[in-house]
Design a protein around this motif. Structure first.
Motif, mmCIF file in Angstrom:
data_model
loop_
_atom_site.group_PDB
_atom_site.id
_atom_site.type_symbol
_atom_site.label_atom_id
_atom_site.label_comp_id
_atom_site.label_asym_id
_atom_site.label_seq_id
_atom_site.Cartn_x
_atom_site.Cartn_y
_atom_site.Cartn_z
ATOM 1 N N LEU A 1 -5.755 2.434 -6.369
ATOM 2 C CA LEU A 1 -6.485 1.402 -5.631
ATOM 3 C C LEU A 1 -7.916 1.347 -6.129
ATOM 4 O O LEU A 1 -8.609 2.371 -6.195
ATOM 5 N N LEU A 2 -8.356 0.160 -6.499
ATOM 6 C CA LEU A 2 -9.736 -0.094 -6.907
ATOM 7 C C LEU A 2 -10.407 -0.873 -5.784
ATOM 8 O O LEU A 2 -10.019 -2.003 -5.486
ATOM 9 N N LEU B 1 -8.038 18.002 16.138
ATOM 10 C CA LEU B 1 -8.167 19.312 16.767
ATOM 11 C C LEU B 1 -8.711 20.367 15.814
ATOM 12 O O LEU B 1 -9.418 21.290 16.223
ATOM 13 N N THR B 2 -8.382 20.238 14.533
ATOM 14 C CA THR B 2 -8.822 21.243 13.558
ATOM 15 C C THR B 2 -10.110 20.843 12.863
ATOM 16 O O THR B 2 -10.591 21.564 11.989
ATOM 17 N N MET B 3 -10.659 19.678 13.246
ATOM 18 C CA MET B 3 -11.887 19.168 12.617
ATOM 19 C C MET B 3 -11.690 18.967 11.123
ATOM 20 O O MET B 3 -12.625 19.062 10.328
ATOM 21 N N ALA B 4 -10.438 18.686 10.728
ATOM 22 C CA ALA B 4 -10.128 18.478 9.314
ATOM 23 C C ALA B 4 -10.408 17.028 8.939
ATOM 24 O O ALA B 4 -10.687 16.176 9.784
ATOM 25 N N SER B 5 -10.337 16.737 7.655
ATOM 26 C CA SER B 5 -10.524 15.371 7.176
ATOM 27 C C SER B 5 -9.756 15.197 5.878
ATOM 28 O O SER B 5 -9.351 16.177 5.244
ATOM 29 N N THR B 6 -9.570 13.959 5.493
ATOM 30 C CA THR B 6 -8.854 13.631 4.261
ATOM 31 C C THR B 6 -9.832 13.035 3.255
ATOM 32 O O THR B 6 -10.489 12.032 3.555
ATOM 33 N N PRO B 7 -9.962 13.621 2.062
ATOM 34 C CA PRO B 7 -10.768 12.976 1.016
ATOM 35 C C PRO B 7 -10.136 11.635 0.645
ATOM 36 O O PRO B 7 -8.910 11.529 0.521
ATOM 37 N N ILE B 8 -10.946 10.623 0.473
ATOM 38 C CA ILE B 8 -10.422 9.287 0.182
ATOM 39 C C ILE B 8 -10.581 8.956 -1.307
ATOM 40 O O ILE B 8 -9.615 8.947 -2.053
ATOM 41 N N SER B 9 -11.792 8.717 -1.750
ATOM 42 C CA SER B 9 -12.009 8.319 -3.147
ATOM 43 C C SER B 9 -12.140 9.535 -4.048
ATOM 44 O O SER B 9 -12.820 10.507 -3.715
ATOM 45 N N PHE C 1 0.822 -1.203 0.000
ATOM 46 C CA PHE C 1 0.000 0.000 0.000
ATOM 47 C C PHE C 1 0.864 1.264 0.000
ATOM 48 O O PHE C 1 0.419 2.313 -0.462
ATOM 49 N N GLU C 2 2.090 1.168 0.486
ATOM 50 C CA GLU C 2 2.988 2.325 0.475
ATOM 51 C C GLU C 2 3.496 2.649 -0.925
ATOM 52 O O GLU C 2 3.969 3.754 -1.182
ATOM 53 N N HIS C 3 3.399 1.675 -1.826
ATOM 54 C CA HIS C 3 3.958 1.848 -3.169
ATOM 55 C C HIS C 3 2.891 1.911 -4.263
ATOM 56 O O HIS C 3 3.211 2.257 -5.407
ATOM 57 N N ALA C 4 1.650 1.600 -3.923
ATOM 58 C CA ALA C 4 0.591 1.608 -4.934
ATOM 59 C C ALA C 4 0.276 3.030 -5.361
ATOM 60 O O ALA C 4 0.272 3.956 -4.541
ATOM 61 N N ASP C 5 0.004 3.214 -6.641
ATOM 62 C CA ASP C 5 -0.433 4.532 -7.113
ATOM 63 C C ASP C 5 -1.921 4.559 -7.436
ATOM 64 O O ASP C 5 -2.499 5.612 -7.659
ATOM 65 N N LEU D 1 -5.704 3.839 3.621
ATOM 66 C CA LEU D 1 -6.243 4.583 2.482
ATOM 67 C C LEU D 1 -5.961 6.073 2.633
ATOM 68 O O LEU D 1 -5.672 6.762 1.643
ATOM 69 N N ARG D 2 -6.038 6.577 3.864
ATOM 70 C CA ARG D 2 -5.711 7.984 4.115
ATOM 71 C C ARG D 2 -4.272 8.282 3.702
ATOM 72 O O ARG D 2 -3.996 9.276 3.020
ATOM 73 N N ASP D 3 -3.345 7.413 4.112
ATOM 74 C CA ASP D 3 -1.939 7.633 3.763
ATOM 75 C C ASP D 3 -1.745 7.578 2.252
ATOM 76 O O ASP D 3 -0.978 8.366 1.685
ATOM 77 N N CYS D 4 -2.439 6.642 1.590
ATOM 78 C CA CYS D 4 -2.346 6.550 0.127
ATOM 79 C C CYS D 4 -2.852 7.829 -0.521
ATOM 80 O O CYS D 4 -2.236 8.367 -1.445
ATOM 81 N N ALA D 5 -4.002 8.317 -0.051
ATOM 82 C CA ALA D 5 -4.577 9.541 -0.614
ATOM 83 C C ALA D 5 -3.666 10.734 -0.369
ATOM 84 O O ALA D 5 -3.500 11.592 -1.255
ATOM 85 N N LYS D 6 -3.059 10.804 0.814
ATOM 86 C CA LYS D 6 -2.183 11.927 1.152
ATOM 87 C C LYS D 6 -0.986 12.021 0.215
ATOM 88 O O LYS D 6 -0.514 13.128 -0.103
ATOM 89 N N ARG D 7 -0.481 10.884 -0.235
ATOM 90 C CA ARG D 7 0.691 10.938 -1.112
ATOM 91 C C ARG D 7 0.308 10.924 -2.599
ATOM 92 O O ARG D 7 1.167 10.791 -3.464
#
Length: 771
Positions: free
Chosen positions: A218-219, A270-278, A212-216, A236-242
């Motif tokens: 994901l289906l 703390l910032t009520m932030a989120s990461t878009p996934i799909s 998962f660290e190397h995938a560009d 999935l969050r880490d994948c989306a972040k990179r």
């Protein structure tokens, strides 16, 4: 069973990201409700730790068997349920008849707490009464040995059993003389287990967490990680972040695959932030995944043909196909002959979206395809899994870093149970090794899976049922029929930690045998014992409980299985049951004698994180008949029960998928909320497209009864469900199990796998009868 009354609840759309503060809030509510004692709170921080225990929840793997605390809402709920201070004692059973308890809901039964003593059913009083352990094992032995044929008994296994317990269980049962091993895999990922060997040679995934660290790209097919595998969202969050591209392919647009707030990251909290996934959502209609994946393969082939024509770089990995595969030309001919009109109609996905999806797949250099039961519980599920394998083979996306097949299994050791020999269709090689190591001739015939076991009980061919964990009565299809099948048995035995409905749907004689949970200290002769599990990515690690057992009367699963074996086999057995339960390392020593990949088992599992079982296809070694990965073409079947039902009933016909709520794990109901889908305080709901509500002449909030449409003349109904407008394809509906399991016909199974088709049942909705 409890009456189907209209539940008081509310529908309130949930606009927040998955996890975050909402997860912490509901964990706090759950801990309060379970009355977890202060001394047991430490166990919440010990799950999936090197010196702790493996979470009794899902089978998602741990990164290096996590050296730091990793929050998981559903994991905490599972641990809290097991660590509860509430108890189901002999006094409880003395105060309630079975008939009275049957009137309670599954949620109410769960809330009573941990079982404390072995109990036997007393038909005169309709109550369970205490029984000594020796007497319980004597009763089991008498009933088993009174049978005319060992095949008149069936032995169920849930995914909560450890490798050691599962291995001893199959050893006992095969020494007894049968391969009747219905198990939870039969109801979930059996299509994976039966489909992948025909394409890549082994029914397991080919990736590890490192991939998962190397995938560009994901289906994600047929999955809802936020509910079923919350820790997966961290990956999935880490994948989306990179910058990896993530595509969700699922009839329901699930909140967890939209946005995620990680409890592991204080700044997001703390910032009520989120990461878009799909970045893309594709919503095939139910049972449309085979046509969609075949359409992707056809489009990819067309693009490759065009590249060849104009002299561009090919999109197929021809070198990989030539060196490592067979059957491509036949597969390509089948793709070219397939009609686009059929693929579009059967998938329910527009051509433009398919083209966009294939463009994403083509741009990916390292693609992981993951899937859950959204792919495996259909009539065509084996074909679907093999078609997905075909698609991945076309671009060489199996057996290289950052790419591969990733079936995500449910219960924590469902994959390990199968590895250990919980298999109704054992291979001759495995049976030969069992005979060589243990000196007895194991049965060679295939046994019964779950569906076949129910049919055999109903017909009187199985008379004794033993359940090692789980809630068989509620997890299985065709609920009224299953109830009658269990009730027809001479003896039912349920090995469990908490009360559930399977204890109340019993044979003429019945036992409830309480066992230790994975969170509890399992000491034999004063020495704490560890048990091992295998996660979805073939990592094997050891686990030690930390909590004081809920009752001094509890026995471990290993002790229960070994004592059943001693009582039943008696002097005819030369197997070392006492040694096994005295020291679980002895079991592991014998496991490595049977399975070569478990060499130096005790030494390797003692290392933090355990060890990875070799998956040949990951190394591009293909254990198939040809010695290569195999392309397998599949036709799109047009004469199906769903099509025939739609021809008869037109647009009124809906296709139903069963699903679980967020406050649920398998059949265990923790609470009556499903907050990501906006359902609070109720479970009898139908998720349905607003246009279909309008077409039916109804409105959201109306109550309906549901009837399945099947061709055996049996009326199957589930009454009293509220319509909830939801983002789901036209003609498709979703509802929770086990409430809708009565609608799943026993004969509606996956071709080649026998899995109940719980994600594609034709049904009709009618206004609810006046209550």
């Amino acid at each position: 069973m409890a009456e189907n009354k209209k539940q008081e609840g509310r529908i309130e759309p949930y606009h927040h990201a998955a996890a975050g503060w909402g997860a912490l809030k509901y964990v706090a509510i759950n801990l309060f409700k379970e009355r977890v004692s202060g001394v047991n709170y430490k166990s919440l921080f010990a799950q999936n730790q090197p010196d702790g225990f493996d979470c009794p929840g899902c089978a998602w793997p741990d990164r290096e068997h996590a050296s730091t605390f990793e929050f998981c809402e559903n994991g905490v709920k599972a641990v809290a349920a097991e660590s509860t201070s509430k108890r189901v004692t002999p006094d409880f059973f003395a105060a309630h008849t079975v008939t009275e308890l049957l009137q309670q809901s599954d949620y109410e039964l769960e809330q009573h707490g941990r079982l404390t003593h072995p109990m036997v059913y007393d038909p005169a009083s309709d109550k369970y009464a205490p029984i000594a352990w020796d007497d319980a094992f004597k009763l089991i032995a008498e009933e088993l040995n009174a049978l005319d044929d060992p095949n008149q008994a069936a032995f169920y296994t849930s995914g909560r059993a450890s490798n050691e317990a599962a291995f001893l269980y199959q050893l006992f049962v095969r020494a007894y003389g049968t391969n009747n091993f219905p198990d939870c895999s039969n109801m979930c990922h059996e299509a994976t287990s039966r489909g992948l060997p025909g394409t890549v040679g082994i029914g397991k995934g080919t990736v590890t967490l490192d991939d998962f660290e190397h995938a560009d790209t994901l289906l994600i097919f047929g999955q809802n990680p936020a509910t079923n595998h919350p820790r997966m969202l961290g990956e999935l969050r880490d994948c989306a972040k990179r910058g990896a591209t993530i595509v969700s392919i699922n009839p329901l647009r699930e909140r967890g695959l939209e946005r995620f707030t990680s409890p592991q990251h204080p700044m997001e909290m703390l910032t009520m932030a989120s990461t878009p996934i799909s970045s893309m959502f594709v919503q095939p209609k139910l049972s449309g995944d085979l046509a969609l994946i075949k359409a992707m393969a056809k489009r990819l082939l067309e693009l490759d043909d065009r590249a060849v024509l104009i002299g561009m770089k090919r999109l197929l990995d021809i070198d990989f196909i030539t060196e490592h595969t067979t059957g491509f030309q036949e597969f390509a001919r089948d793709l070219r002959a397939e009609k686009w009109s059929v693929l579009l109609e059967e998938s329910g996905v527009p051509r433009a979206q398919i083209d966009e999806l294939v463009d994403i797949y083509v741009r990916g250099e390292r693609v992981i395809a993951t899937w859950g039961m959204g792919l495996t519980q259909h009539k065509n599920s084996v074909a679907t899994i093999q078609m997905l394998s075909n698609l991945m083979l076309m671009r060489g996306n199996i057996g290289r870093q950052g790419a591969g097949l990733c079936p995500v299994r449910g219960h924590s050791n469902v994959q390990g149970d199968r590895t250990m020999g919980i298999e109704e269709q054992p291979t001759p090689a495995f049976l030969d090794r069992m005979q060589q190591v243990f000196g007895f001739e194991p049965p060679r015939h295939h046994g019964y899976d779950v569906v076949a076991t129910i049919a055999a009980m109903q017909e009187g061919r199985v008379k004794v049922f033993v359940g090692l964990g789980g809630n068989f009565a509620m997890a299985t299809p065709d609920t009224p029929l299953t109830f009658k099948a269990l009730e027809s048995c001479a003896l039912t035995v349920q090995i469990a930690t908490k009360l559930n409905r399977s204890h109340l749907i019993h044979g003429r004689k019945a036992l409830i045998l309480p066992t230790l949970g994975r969170t509890e200290i399992d000491a034999q002769n004063g020495v704490p014992q560890g048990v091992t599990v295998e996660d979805s990515m073939s990592m094997v690690h050891i686990s030690y409980g930390l909590n004081k057992p809920a009752s001094p009367e509890l026995l471990s699963e290993i002790a229960i299985v070994s004592r059943m074996a001693e009582a039943t086999l008696g002097g005819a057995s030369q197997l070392k049951w006492q040694a096994y339960r005295d020291d679980y390392a002895v079991i592991r020593d014998d496991i490595e004698k049977v399975f070569d990949d478990f060499y130096d088992y005790n030494e390797r599992v003692a290392k933090p994180g355990g060890f990875h079982l070799k998956v040949a296809s990951r190394e591009r070694e293909w254990a198939t008949t040809s010695g290569k990965a195999q392309f397998v073409p599949h036709q799109i079947e047009l004469d199906t029960p769903i099509r025939r039902a739609r021809a008869k009933y037109g647009k009124q016909l809906m296709v139903m998928m069963t699903t679980r709520s967020h406050d649920q794990y398998n059949t265990t109901i923790y609470a009556l909320d499903d907050r990501y889908r906006g359902v609070f305080g109720m479970r009898r709901v139908i998720f349905i497209n607003q246009a279909d509500i309008d077409m039916l002449g109804m409105k959201a909030g109306d109550w309906v009864d549901v009837e399945s449409v099947w061709e055996d003349g049996v009326a199957r109904r589930a009454d009293g469900f509220m319509l909830v407008a939801y983002d789901i394809p036209r003609g498709c509906i979703g509802a929770y199990y086990p409430e809708t399991n009565p609608l799943v016909p026993l004969g509606s199974v996956a071709d080649g796998a026998g899995t109940p088709t719980s994600k594609s049942i034709p049904v009709l909705l009618t206004p609810a009868a006046a209550s």
